[in-house]
Design a protein around this motif. Structure first.
Motif, PDB file in Angstrom:
ATOM      1  N   ARG A 244     -11.297 -70.742 -10.305  1.00  0.00           N
ATOM      2  CA  ARG A 244     -10.711 -69.845  -9.323  1.00  0.00           C
ATOM      3  C   ARG A 244      -9.806 -70.729  -8.346  1.00  0.00           C
ATOM      4  N   LEU A 245      -9.764 -71.748  -8.031  1.00  0.00           N
ATOM      5  CA  LEU A 245      -8.732 -72.566  -7.298  1.00  0.00           C
ATOM      6  C   LEU A 245      -7.768 -72.912  -7.991  1.00  0.00           C
TER       7      LEU A 245
ATOM      8  N   GLU B 269      -4.200 -72.560  -7.342  1.00  0.00           N
ATOM      9  CA  GLU B 269      -4.419 -71.046  -7.321  1.00  0.00           C
ATOM     10  C   GLU B 269      -4.887 -70.392  -6.041  1.00  0.00           C
ATOM     11  N   ALA B 270      -5.875 -71.276  -5.334  1.00  0.00           N
ATOM     12  CA  ALA B 270      -6.647 -70.697  -4.012  1.00  0.00           C
ATOM     13  C   ALA B 270      -7.185 -71.832  -3.550  1.00  0.00           C
TER      14      ALA B 270
ATOM     15  N   HIS C 161      -3.012 -65.748  -2.458  1.00  0.00           N
ATOM     16  CA  HIS C 161      -1.956 -64.792  -2.236  1.00  0.00           C
ATOM     17  C   HIS C 161      -2.113 -63.642  -3.274  1.00  0.00           C
ATOM     18  N   PRO C 162      -2.088 -62.441  -2.733  1.00  0.00           N
ATOM     19  CA  PRO C 162      -2.547 -61.323  -3.792  1.00  0.00           C
ATOM     20  C   PRO C 162      -1.465 -61.352  -4.689  1.00  0.00           C
ATOM     21  N   GLY C 163      -0.363 -61.613  -4.341  1.00  0.00           N
ATOM     22  CA  GLY C 163       0.961 -61.663  -5.283  1.00  0.00           C
ATOM     23  C   GLY C 163       1.495 -62.822  -5.809  1.00  0.00           C
TER      24      GLY C 163
ATOM     25  N   GLU D 114       5.149 -65.281   1.020  1.00  0.00           N
ATOM     26  CA  GLU D 114       4.330 -64.150   0.622  1.00  0.00           C
ATOM     27  C   GLU D 114       3.169 -64.181   1.429  1.00  0.00           C
ATOM     28  N   PRO D 115       2.446 -63.088   1.698  1.00  0.00           N
ATOM     29  CA  PRO D 115       1.180 -62.855   2.337  1.00  0.00           C
ATOM     30  C   PRO D 115       0.160 -63.569   1.712  1.00  0.00           C
TER      31      PRO D 115
END
Length: 342
Positions: free
Chosen positions: A136-137, A257-258, A270-272, A278-279
């Motif tokens: 996930r990261l 990625e995270a 980032h959700p996008g 970006e947010p």
């Protein structure tokens, strides 16, 4: 019921005694101190002054070694030679060479040897490991750790705490670097600087580390027991009621990625599109609270019964100790050091 003897009746030993009495069968309390005799009497079990006597008279299925560090190897070796599984408190030994000898004997005899790096049993750590292992990261590229808190002056009224080998690197950081290994993989090279300028004791009070992981990630750890701050596992994990609980993170693990803050388990992504323009959002991951010492004991009992493998084996304890020694060598020499291969 699995019978376990506890050797050493200090603070952590007494905790082990209480847990064993609740979750298994307490075979005996082993410690020559009068306080140990009172503890054994309170639990209605034999009090022994040495482990050899206990092994002969009480025939325990397992032994927990919670003595001072310099007694870990002789006590553990005595039990291993008798064919009795052992859970020894961290560090497994004062020196990695002694630990290697101990691990070798245990493996040759087929006797289970576990090391008390209890944080690996914490549900917070298990969740963090699951997140990383699931990808996930993304690719882990950077790791950051902090151990900042203030040990009061009276802590050093005990003379050995101001002497070489008793500073925050050996006493406290060993937990943190063990978790770094557990979560992010083996460390292949370290750089370190120690300072004792604040208190002026023989032992360090502050340290800075750079870690290079086998997977290419780089990590930094800042250590000090002279900083009035909450950024340490002790404060942020809420694991030990002896410390105030301050929600937050002691470690940050950054991936492509995270990123994950531990132990508060905040996952940032980032959700996008991934971009600094970006947010980015943080999501708290929930886990059920468990007592890691209880979980550690449960694993020990399962290992004794042949129902599980050690969460922290003797080999794992040895590797963490080798890394700690490499850190100490790096600080002494001012040069990069690698842990000695097993």
């Amino acid at each position: 019921m699995t019978a376990i003897a506890v050797v050493g009746a200090g603070l952590i030993g007494a905790r082990h005694v209480d847990l064993v009495a609740k979750a298994a069968k307490l075979a005996a309390v082993v410690d020559p101190a009068p306080e140990a005799r009172a503890l054994a009497r309170a639990h209605g079990v034999p009090w022994r002054t040495d482990l050899s006597e206990c092994l002969k008279l009480d025939a325990p299925d397992g032994v927990i070694i919670a003595t001072p560090n310099h007694l870990h190897v002789p006590g553990t070796m005595l039990a291993v030679e008798a064919g009795v599984p052992v859970l020894v408190e961290k560090p497994i030994a004062d020196a990695a060479d002694d630990a290697a000898r101990l691990v070798g004997v245990a493996e040759a005899k087929g006797v289970p040897l576990l090391v008390g790096h209890h944080r690996r049993h914490n549900a917070l750590v298990r969740m963090a490991r699951e997140v990383i292992d699931a990808g996930r990261l993304g690719r882990v590229v950077a790791v950051q750790g902090q151990f900042w808190l203030y040990k009061p002056e009276e802590y050093f009224d005990v003379a050995w705490r101001s002497r070489m080998g008793a500073g925050p690197v050996f006493i406290n950081l060993i937990h943190d670097i063990d978790l770094m290994r557990h979560l992010c993989g083996e460390v292949v090279e370290v750089q370190a600087r120690f300072s004792n300028k604040t208190r002026g004791f023989e032992v360090e009070d502050t340290a800075a580390l750079i870690l290079q992981f086998a997977n290419g990630a780089l990590g930094t750890i800042s250590v000090s027991d002279t900083v009035a701050a909450p950024w340490s596992w002790e404060f942020t994990a809420g694991e030990n009621p002896a410390y105030p609980h301050v929600p937050g993170g002691a470690y940050r693990i950054g991936g492509t990625e995270a990123s994950l803050s531990v132990p508060d388990l905040t996952l940032w992504a980032h959700p996008g599109k991934r971009s600094w323009w970006e947010p980015i959002e943080g999501t708290r991951l929930d886990v059920e609270e468990v007592d890691p010492l209880e979980q550690q004991l449960a694993n020990f009992v399962a290992v004794i019964r042949g129902q599980a493998k050690p969460v922290v084996s003797g080999q794992e304890g040895l590797r963490t100790l080798r890394l700690l020694e490499a850190i100490t060598r790096a600080a002494k020499t001012g040069k990069s050091q690698s842990p000695v291969a097993d």
